[in-house]
Write a protein that holds these residues in place. Structure first.
Motif, mmCIF file in Angstrom:
data_model
loop_
_atom_site.group_PDB
_atom_site.id
_atom_site.type_symbol
_atom_site.label_atom_id
_atom_site.label_comp_id
_atom_site.label_asym_id
_atom_site.label_seq_id
_atom_site.Cartn_x
_atom_site.Cartn_y
_atom_site.Cartn_z
ATOM 1 N N ASP A 78 0.821 -1.217 0.000
ATOM 2 C CA ASP A 78 0.000 0.000 0.000
ATOM 3 C C ASP A 78 0.855 1.266 0.000
ATOM 4 O O ASP A 78 0.316 2.376 -0.071
ATOM 5 C CB ASP A 78 -0.931 0.025 1.221
ATOM 6 N N GLU A 81 0.367 4.308 -2.280
ATOM 7 C CA GLU A 81 -0.711 5.276 -2.070
ATOM 8 C C GLU A 81 -0.211 6.576 -1.450
ATOM 9 O O GLU A 81 -0.966 7.545 -1.361
ATOM 10 C CB GLU A 81 -1.800 4.673 -1.167
ATOM 11 N N TYR A 133 -6.051 7.261 5.032
ATOM 12 C CA TYR A 133 -5.884 5.812 4.937
ATOM 13 C C TYR A 133 -6.187 5.142 6.275
ATOM 14 O O TYR A 133 -6.924 4.141 6.342
ATOM 15 C CB TYR A 133 -4.456 5.525 4.487
ATOM 16 N N ARG A 136 -9.866 5.092 7.137
ATOM 17 C CA ARG A 136 -10.601 4.067 6.395
ATOM 18 C C ARG A 136 -10.356 2.678 6.968
ATOM 19 O O ARG A 136 -11.264 1.836 6.997
ATOM 20 C CB ARG A 136 -10.197 4.089 4.911
ATOM 21 N N LYS A 137 -9.152 2.428 7.417
ATOM 22 C CA LYS A 137 -8.814 1.118 7.948
ATOM 23 C C LYS A 137 -9.369 0.896 9.352
ATOM 24 O O LYS A 137 -9.562 -0.244 9.774
ATOM 25 C CB LYS A 137 -7.288 0.944 7.972
ATOM 26 N N LYS A 139 -12.056 0.433 11.324
ATOM 27 C CA LYS A 139 -13.482 0.145 11.204
ATOM 28 C C LYS A 139 -14.263 0.533 12.459
ATOM 29 O O LYS A 139 -15.447 0.830 12.392
ATOM 30 C CB LYS A 139 -13.689 -1.346 10.915
ATOM 31 N N LEU A 251 -3.849 -5.185 3.974
ATOM 32 C CA LEU A 251 -3.378 -4.296 2.928
ATOM 33 C C LEU A 251 -4.372 -4.292 1.765
ATOM 34 O O LEU A 251 -4.894 -5.333 1.378
ATOM 35 C CB LEU A 251 -1.992 -4.733 2.433
ATOM 36 N N SER A 252 -4.611 -3.126 1.207
ATOM 37 C CA SER A 252 -5.594 -2.996 0.134
ATOM 38 C C SER A 252 -5.070 -3.535 -1.187
ATOM 39 O O SER A 252 -5.830 -4.085 -1.987
ATOM 40 C CB SER A 252 -5.979 -1.524 -0.046
ATOM 41 N N ARG A 253 -3.781 -3.370 -1.437
ATOM 42 C CA ARG A 253 -3.218 -3.669 -2.753
ATOM 43 C C ARG A 253 -2.435 -4.970 -2.801
ATOM 44 O O ARG A 253 -1.862 -5.290 -3.836
ATOM 45 C CB ARG A 253 -2.306 -2.513 -3.205
ATOM 46 N N SER A 272 0.079 -8.221 6.971
ATOM 47 C CA SER A 272 -0.988 -7.393 7.522
ATOM 48 C C SER A 272 -0.337 -6.290 8.350
ATOM 49 O O SER A 272 0.881 -6.190 8.423
ATOM 50 C CB SER A 272 -1.959 -8.225 8.363
#
Length: 296
Positions: A78, A81, A133, A136-137, A139, A251-253, A272
């Protein structure tokens, strides 16, 4: 060029194998004979040991590319980004705080630690990227109040195989520097430090990864076990003891297949991250705890 760090009594830090903040590694070259002469044996043994001394310096312009490479470890796949070049520029602009570990002043650093204020640099693109970022992570939404307060991103990076024993001195120096800078009226009186820790998490093997349904049926059934989480930096396990808040995220990517998957494994390890929030006031106690836990 970075300045060499010194103890309060004027002696240099990290420049000796027995010093409080120094680290020396030794390895045997595997050579040497097996003669019976004691003096010869002793001399041969000493020649097989290589002592390497690391010293602590302030971040300098020459460190830019090495620091940028190490920062990729914070966010893994990530990292693309974020404008990591701008983040390094912020680190280098803070002459009052931060440390690097090198063998020589003009060499590439093997490790560095510093803190980047999120409020003071709220207008910078990279800070907006990182805080967005993390929001968003998160939650659970618990990190928002920390990011909106007087907090900083704690950066603790090093090259692979660099020993964790270098971390307590850097953390102790950072705590002292933050306190001195805040007393001088600089905007470093942070309440919290946010640390993103690289981890590996055990994930179950997907059905598509199995050789066949019959192979699955032949595989002996094991009792369910909790997933394994492992820190990439061993000191982060100790740092977690002082965390006021923590949460995990993936990780998003990342599109890598978890390592260690094969016909004999039911799970693999996937990268992670874990976010830890620390109180700046706890730095002295945390540094002491790390020194105790990481003592050779």
């Amino acid at each position: 060029m970075g300045r060499k760090r010194r103890n309060d009594d004027g002696s240099e830090q990290g420049s000796g194998s027995g010093g409080e903040d120094g680290y020396s590694s030794s390895a045997s070259s595997g050579g040497g004979g097996s003669g019976s002469d004691a003096d010869s044996t002793s001399s041969g043994a000493s020649e097989d040991i290589v002592n390497i001394d690391f010293e602590y310096f302030s971040p300098a312009e020459i460190d830019f590319h090495a620091m940028k490479r190490m920062l990729v470890g914070s966010f893994g796949d990530d990292a693309e980004e974020f404008d990591l070049g701008e983040l390094v520029d912020l680190v280098l602009a803070q002459s009052a705080i931060g440390s690097t570990v090198k063998m020589e002043d003009d060499a590439d650093p093997y490790a560095f630690m510093t803190a980047v204020g999120l409020r003071a640099h709220a207008g910078k693109k990279v800070v907006q990227q990182i805080t967005g970022y993390l929001r968003r992570k998160d939650k659970g939404g618990r990190l928002g109040a920390v990011l909106d307060g007087h907090s900083a991103l704690l950066l603790n990076e090093r090259v692979v195989n660099m020993p964790p024993q270098i971390v307590p001195p850097m953390l102790r120096m950072l705590g002292a520097e933050l306190q001195q800078a805040a007393a001088a009226g600089e905007p470093f009186d942070f309440e919290h430090l946010v640390l993103v820790c690289p981890m590996f998490r055990e994930v179950p093997q997907a059905e598509s990864d199995s050789d066949s349904d019959s192979a699955q049926r032949r595989r002996p059934q094991r009792p369910a076990q909790p997933p394994i989480d492992a820190y990439a930096h061993p000191e982060d396990e100790i740092i977690e003891e002082f965390a006021q808040l923590k949460f995990d995220f993936g990780l998003s990517r990342s599109s890598r297949v978890p390592a260690a998957r094969n016909a004999f494994a039911d799970a693999g390890l996937a990268p992670s991250r874990r976010c830890l929030v620390l109180r700046r006031a706890d730095i002295p106690a945390l540094a002491a705890r790390l020194e105790e836990a990481l003592a050779p």
